[in-house]
Design a protein around this motif. Structure first.
Motif, PDB file in Angstrom:
ATOM      1  N   PHE A  22      36.220  57.563   1.527  1.00 24.99           N
ATOM      2  CA  PHE A  22      34.769  57.475   1.453  1.00 24.99           C
ATOM      3  C   PHE A  22      34.112  57.725   2.804  1.00 24.99           C
ATOM      4  O   PHE A  22      33.057  57.181   3.115  1.00 24.99           O
ATOM      5  N   GLU A  23      34.748  58.544   3.615  1.00 28.44           N
ATOM      6  CA  GLU A  23      34.186  59.017   4.881  1.00 28.44           C
ATOM      7  C   GLU A  23      33.720  57.885   5.790  1.00 28.44           C
ATOM      8  O   GLU A  23      32.597  57.868   6.264  1.00 28.44           O
ATOM      9  N   GLY A  24      34.579  56.922   6.018  1.00 29.89           N
ATOM     10  CA  GLY A  24      34.260  55.865   6.967  1.00 29.89           C
ATOM     11  C   GLY A  24      33.219  54.877   6.489  1.00 29.89           C
ATOM     12  O   GLY A  24      32.445  54.360   7.286  1.00 29.89           O
ATOM     13  N   SER A  25      33.186  54.609   5.208  1.00 32.68           N
ATOM     14  CA  SER A  25      32.245  53.642   4.650  1.00 32.68           C
ATOM     15  C   SER A  25      33.006  52.525   3.946  1.00 32.68           C
ATOM     16  O   SER A  25      34.150  52.707   3.551  1.00 32.68           O
ATOM     17  N   ILE A  26      32.355  51.397   3.817  1.00 31.28           N
ATOM     18  CA  ILE A  26      32.881  50.312   2.995  1.00 31.28           C
ATOM     19  C   ILE A  26      31.794  49.917   1.999  1.00 31.28           C
ATOM     20  O   ILE A  26      30.608  50.172   2.227  1.00 31.28           O
ATOM     21  N   PHE A  27      32.204  49.328   0.907  1.00 30.68           N
ATOM     22  CA  PHE A  27      31.275  48.833  -0.099  1.00 30.68           C
ATOM     23  C   PHE A  27      31.340  47.316  -0.065  1.00 30.68           C
ATOM     24  O   PHE A  27      32.417  46.731  -0.156  1.00 30.68           O
ATOM     25  N   LEU A  28      30.183  46.678   0.077  1.00 26.09           N
ATOM     26  CA  LEU A  28      30.114  45.227   0.153  1.00 26.09           C
ATOM     27  C   LEU A  28      29.097  44.699  -0.848  1.00 26.09           C
ATOM     28  O   LEU A  28      28.104  45.362  -1.148  1.00 26.09           O
ATOM     29  N   ASN A  29      29.350  43.497  -1.352  1.00 20.99           N
ATOM     30  CA  ASN A  29      28.399  42.837  -2.258  1.00 20.99           C
ATOM     31  C   ASN A  29      27.219  42.329  -1.446  1.00 20.99           C
ATOM     32  O   ASN A  29      27.355  41.392  -0.666  1.00 20.99           O
ATOM     33  N   VAL A  30      26.082  42.968  -1.630  1.00 24.87           N
ATOM     34  CA  VAL A  30      24.849  42.546  -0.965  1.00 24.87           C
ATOM     35  C   VAL A  30      23.900  42.096  -2.067  1.00 24.87           C
ATOM     36  O   VAL A  30      23.387  42.916  -2.816  1.00 24.87           O
ATOM     37  N   GLY A  31      23.715  40.790  -2.173  1.00 24.95           N
ATOM     38  CA  GLY A  31      22.902  40.258  -3.269  1.00 24.95           C
ATOM     39  C   GLY A  31      23.567  40.564  -4.599  1.00 24.95           C
ATOM     40  O   GLY A  31      24.725  40.261  -4.815  1.00 24.95           O
ATOM     41  N   LYS A  32      22.833  41.242  -5.480  1.00 25.17           N
ATOM     42  CA  LYS A  32      23.377  41.588  -6.791  1.00 25.17           C
ATOM     43  C   LYS A  32      23.816  43.044  -6.861  1.00 25.17           C
ATOM     44  O   LYS A  32      24.074  43.565  -7.933  1.00 25.17           O
ATOM     45  N   GLN A  33      23.903  43.689  -5.702  1.00 26.41           N
ATOM     46  CA  GLN A  33      24.303  45.093  -5.657  1.00 26.41           C
ATOM     47  C   GLN A  33      25.599  45.252  -4.873  1.00 26.41           C
ATOM     48  O   GLN A  33      25.952  44.412  -4.067  1.00 26.41           O
ATOM     49  N   ILE A  34      26.243  46.370  -5.109  1.00 23.86           N
ATOM     50  CA  ILE A  34      27.359  46.769  -4.259  1.00 23.86           C
ATOM     51  C   ILE A  34      26.811  47.884  -3.383  1.00 23.86           C
ATOM     52  O   ILE A  34      26.430  48.943  -3.867  1.00 23.86           O
ATOM     53  N   GLN A  35      26.723  47.609  -2.094  1.00 17.51           N
ATOM     54  CA  GLN A  35      26.057  48.486  -1.138  1.00 17.51           C
ATOM     55  C   GLN A  35      27.088  49.257  -0.308  1.00 17.51           C
ATOM     56  O   GLN A  35      28.034  48.672   0.199  1.00 17.51           O
ATOM     57  N   ARG A  36      26.887  50.561  -0.181  1.00 17.36           N
ATOM     58  CA  ARG A  36      27.733  51.378   0.687  1.00 17.36           C
ATOM     59  C   ARG A  36      27.187  51.292   2.106  1.00 17.36           C
ATOM     60  O   ARG A  36      26.005  51.529   2.338  1.00 17.36           O
ATOM     61  N   ILE A  37      28.065  50.939   3.047  1.00 13.35           N
ATOM     62  CA  ILE A  37      27.662  50.780   4.441  1.00 13.35           C
ATOM     63  C   ILE A  37      28.576  51.646   5.302  1.00 13.35           C
ATOM     64  O   ILE A  37      29.799  51.526   5.246  1.00 13.35           O
ATOM     65  N   SER A  38      27.980  52.499   6.092  1.00  9.95           N
ATOM     66  CA  SER A  38      28.735  53.345   7.007  1.00  9.95           C
ATOM     67  C   SER A  38      29.288  52.486   8.143  1.00  9.95           C
ATOM     68  O   SER A  38      28.554  51.702   8.754  1.00  9.95           O
ATOM     69  N   LEU A  39      30.567  52.624   8.437  1.00  5.18           N
ATOM     70  CA  LEU A  39      31.167  51.853   9.522  1.00  5.18           C
ATOM     71  C   LEU A  39      30.532  52.188  10.863  1.00  5.18           C
ATOM     72  O   LEU A  39      30.386  51.323  11.722  1.00  5.18           O
ATOM     73  N   LYS A  40      30.128  53.435  11.051  1.00  5.71           N
ATOM     74  CA  LYS A  40      29.518  53.842  12.323  1.00  5.71           C
ATOM     75  C   LYS A  40      28.152  53.213  12.547  1.00  5.71           C
ATOM     76  O   LYS A  40      27.704  53.104  13.671  1.00  5.71           O
ATOM     77  N   SER A  41      27.494  52.794  11.469  1.00  8.16           N
ATOM     78  CA  SER A  41      26.169  52.185  11.622  1.00  8.16           C
ATOM     79  C   SER A  41      26.244  50.699  11.986  1.00  8.16           C
ATOM     80  O   SER A  41      25.275  50.125  12.461  1.00  8.16           O
ATOM     81  N   ILE A  42      27.403  50.075  11.790  1.00  8.07           N
ATOM     82  CA  ILE A  42      27.546  48.642  12.071  1.00  8.07           C
ATOM     83  C   ILE A  42      27.597  48.416  13.579  1.00  8.07           C
ATOM     84  O   ILE A  42      28.375  49.047  14.286  1.00  8.07           O
ATOM     85  N   GLU A  43      26.736  47.508  14.060  1.00  7.13           N
ATOM     86  CA  GLU A  43      26.732  47.141  15.474  1.00  7.13           C
ATOM     87  C   GLU A  43      27.577  45.895  15.714  1.00  7.13           C
ATOM     88  O   GLU A  43      28.388  45.859  16.620  1.00  7.13           O
ATOM     89  N   TYR A  44      27.343  44.879  14.893  1.00  2.00           N
ATOM     90  CA  TYR A  44      28.140  43.656  14.986  1.00  2.00           C
ATOM     91  C   TYR A  44      28.030  42.885  13.682  1.00  2.00           C
ATOM     92  O   TYR A  44      27.191  43.187  12.830  1.00  2.00           O
ATOM     93  N   ILE A  45      28.883  41.886  13.551  1.00  2.00           N
ATOM     94  CA  ILE A  45      28.901  41.034  12.370  1.00  2.00           C
ATOM     95  C   ILE A  45      28.906  39.592  12.862  1.00  2.00           C
ATOM     96  O   ILE A  45      29.696  39.239  13.744  1.00  2.00           O
TER      97      ILE A  45
END
Length: 126
Positions: A22-45
Motif C-alpha cells: 500500500f505504498e508506505g501507508s497503514i490503515f488505522l481505526n479512527v473513530g468509526k472509520q478505517i483511515q489510510r495514513i501515509s507513513l511519511k506524513s506522520i511526525e510523531y505519536i
C-alpha cells in the motif's frame, strides 16, 4: 470412488509486506472509520494509555491501539520510540538536546536510556 478435496493454504503476508503493497501507508481505526495514513506524513505519536494521538503534517488522528502494537507495524528504520509515551519519525527531527527532541514547535522528551541509541540512528558529525 472417493474424491479428495485439496485445500490450498496461502500464507498471509506479514504486516511489513502489506505496508509495501500500500505504498508506505497503514490503515488505522479512527473513530468509526478505517483511515489510510501515509507513513511519511506522520511526525510523531503520543500515547495516552490504550489511545494514541498520531500527529501528521496536516492533522492529528486519535486511534484506539496500544503503543506496543502500533510500534510493531511501524518500520524501525523510520520510527524510534524515544520515551514510554512517544514514537517519533526520525527524519522529522529539527533539533536535539540532552533531554528532548524538537519536531516543528513540539518538544518531545527523550528517556535517558534511549538517548545513546537515538544518537546512533541519526547522521551527525561529532
Amino acid at each position: 470412488m472417493t474424491t479428495t478435496m485439496q485445500v490450498l493454504k496461502t500464507e498471509t503476508p506479514n504486516i511489513k509486506d502489506r505496508i509495501d503493497q500500500f505504498e508506505g501507508s497503514i490503515f488505522l481505526n479512527v473513530g468509526k472509520q478505517i483511515q489510510r495514513i501515509s507513513l511519511k506524513s506522520i511526525e510523531y505519536i503520543k500515547g495516552y494509555g490504550d489511545y494514541m494521538k498520531v500527529k501528521c503534517k496536516e492533522k492529528s488522528h486519535t486511534v484506539h491501539i496500544t503503543m506496543k502494537n502500533l510500534q510493531k507495524v511501524l518500520p524501525s528504520s523510520d520510527f524510534y520510540r524515544v520515551h514510554k509515551s512517544y514514537i517519533i519519525r526520525l527524519d522529522k527531527i529539527d533539533h536535539l538536546s540532552s533531554s528532548h527532541v524538537q519536531i516543528n514547535d513540539t518538544h518531545i522528551p527523550i528517556s535517558r536510556n534511549n538517548k545513546q541509541e537515538l544518537l546512533s540512528l541519526i547522521p551527525w558529525v561529532k
